[in-house]
Design a protein around this motif. Structure first.
Motif, PDB file in Angstrom:
ATOM      1  N   LEU A  84     -13.862  -0.407   8.682  1.00  0.00           N
ATOM      2  CA  LEU A  84     -12.507  -0.561   8.166  1.00  0.00           C
ATOM      3  C   LEU A  84     -11.524  -0.340   9.313  1.00  0.00           C
ATOM      4  CD1 LEU A  84     -10.668  -0.948   5.655  1.00  0.00           C
ATOM      5  CD2 LEU A  84     -10.619   1.550   5.451  1.00  0.00           C
ATOM      6  N   TYR A  85     -10.843  -1.408   9.705  1.00  0.00           N
ATOM      7  CA  TYR A  85      -9.815  -1.323  10.739  1.00  0.00           C
ATOM      8  C   TYR A  85      -8.457  -1.183  10.042  1.00  0.00           C
ATOM      9  CZ  TYR A  85     -13.452  -3.132  13.860  1.00  0.00           C
ATOM     10  OH  TYR A  85     -14.613  -3.301  14.574  1.00  0.00           O
ATOM     11  N   VAL A  86      -7.710  -0.155  10.414  1.00  0.00           N
ATOM     12  CA  VAL A  86      -6.430   0.112   9.760  1.00  0.00           C
ATOM     13  C   VAL A  86      -5.362   0.411  10.798  1.00  0.00           C
ATOM     14  CG1 VAL A  86      -7.549   1.016   7.678  1.00  0.00           C
ATOM     15  CG2 VAL A  86      -6.897   2.592   9.512  1.00  0.00           C
ATOM     16  N   THR A  87      -4.117   0.172  10.426  1.00  0.00           N
ATOM     17  CA  THR A  87      -2.997   0.578  11.267  1.00  0.00           C
ATOM     18  C   THR A  87      -2.816   2.089  11.133  1.00  0.00           C
ATOM     19  OG1 THR A  87      -1.397   0.276   9.486  1.00  0.00           O
ATOM     20  CG2 THR A  87      -1.848  -1.639  10.903  1.00  0.00           C
ATOM     21  N   PRO A  88      -2.135   2.718  12.079  1.00  0.00           N
ATOM     22  CA  PRO A  88      -1.876   4.158  11.950  1.00  0.00           C
ATOM     23  C   PRO A  88      -1.160   4.518  10.645  1.00  0.00           C
ATOM     24  CG  PRO A  88      -1.422   3.446  14.182  1.00  0.00           C
ATOM     25  CD  PRO A  88      -1.694   2.202  13.383  1.00  0.00           C
ATOM     26  N   ALA A  89      -0.282   3.650  10.156  1.00  0.00           N
ATOM     27  CA  ALA A  89       0.432   3.919   8.906  1.00  0.00           C
ATOM     28  C   ALA A  89      -0.529   3.970   7.723  1.00  0.00           C
ATOM     29  CB  ALA A  89       1.507   2.857   8.673  1.00  0.00           C
ATOM     30  N   VAL A  90      -1.491   3.054   7.687  1.00  0.00           N
ATOM     31  CA  VAL A  90      -2.463   3.053   6.591  1.00  0.00           C
ATOM     32  C   VAL A  90      -3.424   4.231   6.730  1.00  0.00           C
ATOM     33  CG1 VAL A  90      -4.365   1.762   5.528  1.00  0.00           C
ATOM     34  CG2 VAL A  90      -2.272   0.575   6.215  1.00  0.00           C
ATOM     35  N   HIS A  91      -3.766   4.576   7.957  1.00  0.00           N
ATOM     36  CA  HIS A  91      -4.612   5.749   8.159  1.00  0.00           C
ATOM     37  C   HIS A  91      -3.922   7.001   7.614  1.00  0.00           C
ATOM     38  CE1 HIS A  91      -6.706   8.967  10.449  1.00  0.00           C
ATOM     39  NE2 HIS A  91      -7.743   8.181  10.264  1.00  0.00           N
ATOM     40  N   LYS A  92      -2.627   7.086   7.813  1.00  0.00           N
ATOM     41  CA  LYS A  92      -1.854   8.212   7.272  1.00  0.00           C
ATOM     42  C   LYS A  92      -1.897   8.203   5.751  1.00  0.00           C
ATOM     43  CE  LYS A  92       2.781  10.263   7.332  1.00  0.00           C
ATOM     44  NZ  LYS A  92       4.168  10.135   7.857  1.00  0.00           N
ATOM     45  N   LEU A  93      -1.800   7.010   5.145  1.00  0.00           N
ATOM     46  CA  LEU A  93      -1.879   6.914   3.691  1.00  0.00           C
ATOM     47  C   LEU A  93      -3.234   7.394   3.175  1.00  0.00           C
ATOM     48  CD1 LEU A  93      -0.181   3.458   2.958  1.00  0.00           C
ATOM     49  CD2 LEU A  93       0.796   5.741   2.670  1.00  0.00           C
ATOM     50  N   LEU A  94      -4.293   7.072   3.901  1.00  0.00           N
ATOM     51  CA  LEU A  94      -5.624   7.526   3.492  1.00  0.00           C
ATOM     52  C   LEU A  94      -5.687   9.051   3.471  1.00  0.00           C
ATOM     53  CD1 LEU A  94      -7.921   5.021   5.433  1.00  0.00           C
ATOM     54  CD2 LEU A  94      -7.559   5.118   2.959  1.00  0.00           C
ATOM     55  N   LYS A  95      -5.068   9.673   4.445  1.00  0.00           N
ATOM     56  CA  LYS A  95      -5.053  11.136   4.498  1.00  0.00           C
ATOM     57  C   LYS A  95      -4.196  11.727   3.390  1.00  0.00           C
ATOM     58  CE  LYS A  95      -4.551  12.926   8.634  1.00  0.00           C
ATOM     59  NZ  LYS A  95      -4.079  13.151  10.027  1.00  0.00           N
ATOM     60  N   GLN A  96      -3.185  10.968   2.933  1.00  0.00           N
ATOM     61  CA  GLN A  96      -2.293  11.458   1.894  1.00  0.00           C
ATOM     62  C   GLN A  96      -2.746  11.078   0.487  1.00  0.00           C
ATOM     63  OE1 GLN A  96       1.350   9.562   3.136  1.00  0.00           O
ATOM     64  NE2 GLN A  96       1.971  11.292   4.435  1.00  0.00           N
ATOM     65  N   ALA A  97      -3.754  10.206   0.390  1.00  0.00           N
ATOM     66  CA  ALA A  97      -4.195   9.719  -0.915  1.00  0.00           C
ATOM     67  C   ALA A  97      -4.609  10.867  -1.810  1.00  0.00           C
ATOM     68  CB  ALA A  97      -5.347   8.727  -0.740  1.00  0.00           C
ATOM     69  N   LEU A 149       0.812  -1.205   0.000  1.00  0.00           N
ATOM     70  CA  LEU A 149       0.000   0.000   0.000  1.00  0.00           C
ATOM     71  C   LEU A 149       0.851   1.262   0.000  1.00  0.00           C
ATOM     72  CD1 LEU A 149      -2.732  -1.049   2.598  1.00  0.00           C
ATOM     73  CD2 LEU A 149      -2.846  -1.214   0.104  1.00  0.00           C
ATOM     74  N   ASP A 150       0.385   2.250  -0.764  1.00  0.00           N
ATOM     75  CA  ASP A 150       0.966   3.591  -0.720  1.00  0.00           C
ATOM     76  C   ASP A 150      -0.149   4.586  -1.017  1.00  0.00           C
ATOM     77  OD1 ASP A 150       0.634   3.797  -3.557  1.00  0.00           O
ATOM     78  OD2 ASP A 150       2.580   2.847  -3.863  1.00  0.00           O
ATOM     79  N   ALA A 151       0.204   5.859  -1.044  1.00  0.00           N
ATOM     80  CA  ALA A 151      -0.816   6.901  -1.196  1.00  0.00           C
ATOM     81  C   ALA A 151      -1.501   6.870  -2.555  1.00  0.00           C
ATOM     82  CB  ALA A 151      -0.188   8.278  -0.964  1.00  0.00           C
ATOM     83  N   THR A 152      -0.883   6.212  -3.539  1.00  0.00           N
ATOM     84  CA  THR A 152      -1.468   6.188  -4.884  1.00  0.00           C
ATOM     85  C   THR A 152      -2.432   5.027  -5.097  1.00  0.00           C
ATOM     86  OG1 THR A 152       0.310   4.834  -5.852  1.00  0.00           O
ATOM     87  CG2 THR A 152       0.649   7.237  -5.780  1.00  0.00           C
ATOM     88  N   ASN A 153      -2.363   4.001  -4.239  1.00  0.00           N
ATOM     89  CA  ASN A 153      -3.210   2.828  -4.497  1.00  0.00           C
ATOM     90  C   ASN A 153      -4.101   2.415  -3.337  1.00  0.00           C
ATOM     91  OD1 ASN A 153      -1.574   1.457  -2.640  1.00  0.00           O
ATOM     92  ND2 ASN A 153      -0.396   0.375  -4.204  1.00  0.00           N
ATOM     93  N   VAL A 154      -3.952   3.034  -2.163  1.00  0.00           N
ATOM     94  CA  VAL A 154      -4.693   2.572  -0.992  1.00  0.00           C
ATOM     95  C   VAL A 154      -6.204   2.670  -1.212  1.00  0.00           C
ATOM     96  CG1 VAL A 154      -4.598   4.827   0.169  1.00  0.00           C
ATOM     97  CG2 VAL A 154      -4.896   2.730   1.523  1.00  0.00           C
ATOM     98  N   LEU A 155      -6.664   3.741  -1.875  1.00  0.00           N
ATOM     99  CA  LEU A 155      -8.102   3.859  -2.113  1.00  0.00           C
ATOM    100  C   LEU A 155      -8.578   2.875  -3.174  1.00  0.00           C
ATOM    101  CD1 LEU A 155      -8.757   7.710  -1.918  1.00  0.00           C
ATOM    102  CD2 LEU A 155      -9.290   5.945  -0.244  1.00  0.00           C
ATOM    103  N   SER A 156      -7.704   2.538  -4.121  1.00  0.00           N
ATOM    104  CA  SER A 156      -8.075   1.546  -5.135  1.00  0.00           C
ATOM    105  C   SER A 156      -8.289   0.176  -4.499  1.00  0.00           C
ATOM    106  CB  SER A 156      -6.995   1.465  -6.218  1.00  0.00           C
ATOM    107  OG  SER A 156      -6.898   2.681  -6.930  1.00  0.00           O
TER     108      SER A 156
END
Length: 303
Positions: free
Chosen positions: A170-183, A142-149
């Motif tokens: 949707l349960y996410v780790t803090p790192a993935v939550h950060k990616l969602l904010k950066q998406a 996962l990264d900011a370009t594909n997490v929403l996909s």
């Protein structure tokens, strides 16, 4: 005098602590827990009803009536049988200015051991049940370009499987939550929201497509734990990055067997004795396995 069973007195205070600190609180309180039947201290039965569908009407003959509805019980046995005990010397209570009291010990035990273990067991057992149901986890990095996909794909697959849209979490780790904010898509949404609110942008992400988002510490989202003493990640554990789940797919029976405090006596060497034992487990309902989707880190590739 017989020891006092504190289970009922303890339950209300413990429930409050669970609500405050248990990340998977919704899954441990799924409404499926109200439909199970206890057959012994460790065994439950889950009801499963099957029915037939419509048939064409025969206007020239009387319908032959038969039973086309059936009720079966799926038996599950709780495996997570745990206990905790400790002796407390009255002199320790006095010499620590009442800091080492049973109440304080149990509070720390709940916050630092029991509640984290319940989260860890939920994540790891749900992962095991998901694989046992023949499902395959997503291993996209996962990264900011594909997490929403990835999230959109999970949602589309649930929609196609007719999983109810309302109630998904949707349960996410803090790192993935950060990616969602950066998406990228979320950034565009923030810009639009900011232009309509005098430039104030709220970057908190609490829901997505009406799906509630909950952050879970990454230490509580591993695929495997060693439960020898508490719950620590196994050497072979992988990181679970996010779990999209509908609570109706999960059943989490809990049973408090015994909670007791013995006063100092000759038998306890003049010390207080606190003892707690609890059964609980987590099961994925096979017929509703499509109500769970996971993204997990990929296996390491040996060079």
């Amino acid at each position: 005098m017989a020891p006092v069973n504190y289970a009922e007195l303890y339950a209300q205070a413990l429930q409050q602590r669970f609500a405050q600190g248990l990340s998977f609180f919704e899954l441990y309180n799924t409404r499926n827990n109200n439909t199970i039947r206890w057959t012994s201290a460790k065994t439950i039965q889950i009801p499963r009803i099957t029915v037939g569908g419509f048939k064409d009407v025969d206007r020239d003959a009387m319908t032959q009536f038969t039973r086309r509805a059936d009720n079966q019980w799926e038996t599950k046995t709780l495996q997570h049988d745990r206990e905790f005990s400790t002796l407390v010397d009255p002199q320790d209570v006095d010499e620590t200015n009442m800091a080492l009291t049973i109440a304080n010990i149990t509070k720390v035990f709940n916050d630092e051991q029991k509640i984290p273990e319940m989260d860890k067991y939920m994540a790891s057992k749900l992962y095991a049940e998901y694989l046992a149901a023949g499902k395959t986890v997503d291993t996209t990095a996962l990264d900011a370009t594909n997490v929403l996909s990835v999230f959109d794909q999970f949602m589309a697959e649930m929609d196609d499987a007719e999983v109810p849209q309302e109630g998904r979490i949707l349960y996410v780790t803090p790192a993935v939550h950060k990616l969602l904010k950066q998406a990228q898509e979320m950034q565009r949404l923030h810009i639009i929201s900011g232009s309509a609110s005098n430039g104030t942008v709220n970057r908190n992400v609490y829901s997505l497509d009406d799906v509630m988002i909950k952050r879970v510490p990454s230490s509580r989202m591993k695929t495997l734990y060693d439960f020898t003493d508490g719950a620590v990640p196994d050497a072979a554990a992988k990181q679970i990055n996010m779990i999209l789940v509908h609570p109706d797919a999960v059943i989490a029976p809990q049973k408090y067997e015994f909670v007791s405090l013995d006063e100092p006596s000759a038998r306890t060497g003049g010390k207080y004795l606190y003892y707690e034992r609890k059964y609980w487990d987590v099961f994925l309902i096979a017929a509703k396995a499509d109500g769970v989707k996971m993204n997990v880190e990929a296996d390491e590739v040996e060079g």
